[in-house]
Design an enzyme around this catalytic site. Structure first.
Site, PDB file in Angstrom:
ATOM      1  N   THR A   1       4.892   0.301  -8.786  1.00 15.08           N
ATOM      2  CA  THR A   1       4.608  -0.658  -9.842  1.00 15.08           C
ATOM      3  C   THR A   1       5.690  -0.493 -10.878  1.00 15.08           C
ATOM      4  OG1 THR A   1       2.200  -0.896  -9.663  1.00 15.08           O
ATOM      5  CG2 THR A   1       3.026  -0.823 -11.858  1.00 15.08           C
TER       6      THR A   1
ATOM      7  N   ARG B   1      -7.279  -8.192  -2.337  1.00 18.33           N
ATOM      8  CA  ARG B   1      -7.393  -6.967  -3.146  1.00 18.33           C
ATOM      9  C   ARG B   1      -6.515  -7.058  -4.407  1.00 18.33           C
ATOM     10  NH1 ARG B   1      -3.671  -2.815  -5.138  1.00 18.33           N
ATOM     11  NH2 ARG B   1      -4.899  -0.943  -5.408  1.00 18.33           N
ATOM     12  N   VAL B   2      -7.083  -6.650  -5.538  1.00 12.76           N
ATOM     13  CA  VAL B   2      -6.323  -6.565  -6.788  1.00 12.76           C
ATOM     14  C   VAL B   2      -6.475  -5.146  -7.314  1.00 12.76           C
ATOM     15  CG1 VAL B   2      -6.140  -7.393  -9.166  1.00 12.76           C
ATOM     16  CG2 VAL B   2      -6.684  -9.007  -7.330  1.00 12.76           C
ATOM     17  N   GLY B   3      -5.368  -4.553  -7.747  1.00 12.45           N
ATOM     18  CA  GLY B   3      -5.413  -3.183  -8.268  1.00 12.45           C
ATOM     19  C   GLY B   3      -5.643  -3.151  -9.766  1.00 12.45           C
TER      20      GLY B   3
ATOM     21  N   THR C   1       0.536   3.649 -13.194  1.00 16.99           N
ATOM     22  CA  THR C   1       0.971   3.418 -11.822  1.00 16.99           C
ATOM     23  C   THR C   1       0.264   4.417 -10.918  1.00 16.99           C
ATOM     24  OG1 THR C   1       2.799   3.588 -10.258  1.00 16.99           O
ATOM     25  CG2 THR C   1       3.046   4.821 -12.300  1.00 16.99           C
ATOM     26  N   GLY C   2      -0.171   3.955  -9.775  1.00 14.37           N
ATOM     27  CA  GLY C   2      -0.855   4.863  -8.861  1.00 14.37           C
ATOM     28  C   GLY C   2      -1.893   4.137  -8.038  1.00 14.37           C
TER      29      GLY C   2
ATOM     30  N   GLY D   1      -4.662   2.275  -7.482  1.00 13.09           N
ATOM     31  CA  GLY D   1      -5.344   1.432  -8.457  1.00 13.09           C
ATOM     32  C   GLY D   1      -6.852   1.548  -8.502  1.00 13.09           C
TER      33      GLY D   1
HETATM   34  N1  ASP Z   1      -1.499   0.621  -9.317  1.00 11.65           N
HETATM   35  C1  ASP Z   1      -0.962  -0.341  -8.417  1.00 11.65           C
HETATM   36  C2  ASP Z   1      -2.070  -0.918  -7.591  1.00 11.65           C
HETATM   37  O1  ASP Z   1      -2.976  -0.199  -7.234  1.00 11.65           O
HETATM   38  C3  ASP Z   1       0.059   0.219  -7.533  1.00 11.65           C
HETATM   39  C4  ASP Z   1       0.927   1.261  -8.166  1.00 11.65           C
HETATM   40  O2  ASP Z   1       0.990   1.417  -9.344  1.00 11.65           O
HETATM   41  O3  ASP Z   1       1.607   1.976  -7.487  1.00 11.65           O
HETATM   42  O4  ASP Z   1      -1.988  -2.084  -7.262  1.00 11.65           O
END
Ligand code: ASP
Length: 401
Positions: A267, A295-297, A317-318, A320
């Site tokens: 992200t 799907r939505v994070g 970020t991570g 979600g």
């Molecule tokens: N957090 C984002 C999601 O889950 C992806 C990411 O940050 O790496 O869509």
């Protein structure tokens, strides 16, 4: 202005935890009184805040072995360019909101980061983009999710914030709104990159291998699914019924691409403090490779992946799903507000303790109105950088500089 990138998470975690433990209920009275006074008057800090910008380009399993020197240099260059774009806005006395969007646009336009041009593919071979933006001064916010034809989703999030009475728009509706505001749609092919396409193919193969029953001698081979053409209309394969207790979206379990070494997610995001002392936060993403079912994070969800108020701004970020369930961005700012924790401690507790215990992988960038910065992550790396008043960009990827 900013703390060193070599901030050791575990030491910070101890500090953060200690601070939490040292804030017994009995001590809350003076803190509470102070906070209430601040709420009544929104008292500005006594010292004129320093200004600056912090960015991230995603957290995950990022190792030196998996990142070629050429790719690393190219990614560092884009991160530097994003910092300079945001700094140029702030140096002229521009708004934190403008600095955040300027920095994010640079990252969205790069094929190296999972947002805009570099977005990952979903299960059907389509890029679906999410983004959010929040103004800490007014708490105005805008977000979009599942858009497929928007070159810079952060700009559409801003339009939602400024030109509509709503906070979040999704899919076709969001794109119709974009057009109504004069924002052109781009062909889905714009988002095609060979790296991301191959990443999806590997994810599909891994998924198939996991799902395949053990081969019994004499069993005919399973039927192959039809190939998917990039940018083609989405194909919706018939799904087997979900096994009770198991998520039907289990293909979103975190995993590492064996070739690029990239996590299935990534992200981009930015937080900024301007010369007026106002904070803003923004995040933009392609979500997770092989995501399905719309799907939505957390990235476009205010309070989960993106949040800003008058004291604190966070972009996450991570993985979600964890960031949504633990309302990570707001939790950090709430700890600053209600517990009077210094921002770095609040961020460390949430990322290095709460999330780790929950099994949620990732990190955040955060700033407070005094210009304090936190960039904790509980994965092996996070693309990140900061720039302050002196205009010297600082970029890091791994646990060290
Ligand atoms: N957090 C984002 C999601 O889950 C992806 C990411 O940050 O790496 O869509």
């Amino acid at each position: 202005m900013f703390p060193s990138f070599s901030l050791r998470p575990h030491r910070s975690l101890l500090a953060g935890t200690a601070a939490l433990l040292l804030a017994p209920l009995g001590c809350a009275t003076s803190t509470q009184a102070r906070d209430e006074a601040a709420l009544r008057t929104d008292a500005p800090p006594k010292v004129k805040p320093k200004w600056g910008l912090v960015i991230h380009g995603g957290a995950g399993v990022i190792s030196r072995e998996n990142l070629s020197p050429e790719r690393e240099a190219a990614m560092r260059a884009v991160l530097t360019q994003a910092l300079q774009a945001g700094h140029a806005v702030l140096a002229k006395g521009g708004r934190s909101l403008d600095a955040v969007t300027a920095a994010i646009r640079v990252l969205e336009d790069s094929p190296y980061f999972n947002a805009g041009k570099g977005a990952v593919f979903n299960h059907d071979g389509v890029n679906e983009l999410d983004a959010a933006l929040m103004d800490g001064k007014t708490r105005a916010a805008g977000a979009v999710a599942g858009v497929r034809h928007i070159q810079n989703p952060i700009d559409l999030a801003r339009l939602v914030m400024e030109k509509s009475p709503h906070v979040m728009m999704v899919g076709d509706g969001a794109e119709a709104f974009a057009q109504s505001q004069g924002m052109p749609l781009v062909d889905a092919k714009y988002f095609y990159t060979e790296d991301r396409w191959q990443g999806l193919q590997r994810a599909l193969e891994q998924e198939k291998a996991k799902a395949a029953p053990p081969v019994t001698p004499g069993t005919p081979p399973a039927t192959q699914p039809p190939p998917v053409t990039p940018g083609a209309a989405p194909v919706s394969p018939v799904q087997p019924p979900a096994t009770p207790g198991k998520s039907p979206a289990s293909s979103l379990e975190p995993g590492v691409d064996p070739v690029t070494g990239d996590h299935k997610f990534g992200t981009v995001g930015a937080v900024a403090l301007d010369q007026e002392g106002n904070l803003a936060a923004g995040t933009s993403t392609g979500g997770m490779t092989n995501k399905r079912f719309g799907r939505v994070g957390d990235s476009p969800i205010i309070g989960a992946g993106t949040y800003a108020d008058e004291r604190c701004a966070v972009s996450a970020t991570g993985h979600g799903e964890f960031f949504i369930r633990y309302t990570v961005a707001r939790d950090i700012c709430a700890r600053v507000e209600y517990q009077d924790l210094p921002l770095p401690e609040a961020a460390n507790v949430v990322i290095l303790d709460v999330l780790v215990k929950a099994g949620g992988e990732g990190g955040v960038i955060a700033m407070d109105r005094e210009g304090n910065v936190a960039m904790p992550f509980n994965s092996s790396g996070m693309y990140r950088g900061s720039i302050g008043e002196d205009g010297t960009p600082s970029v890091a990827i791994f646990q060290g500089p």
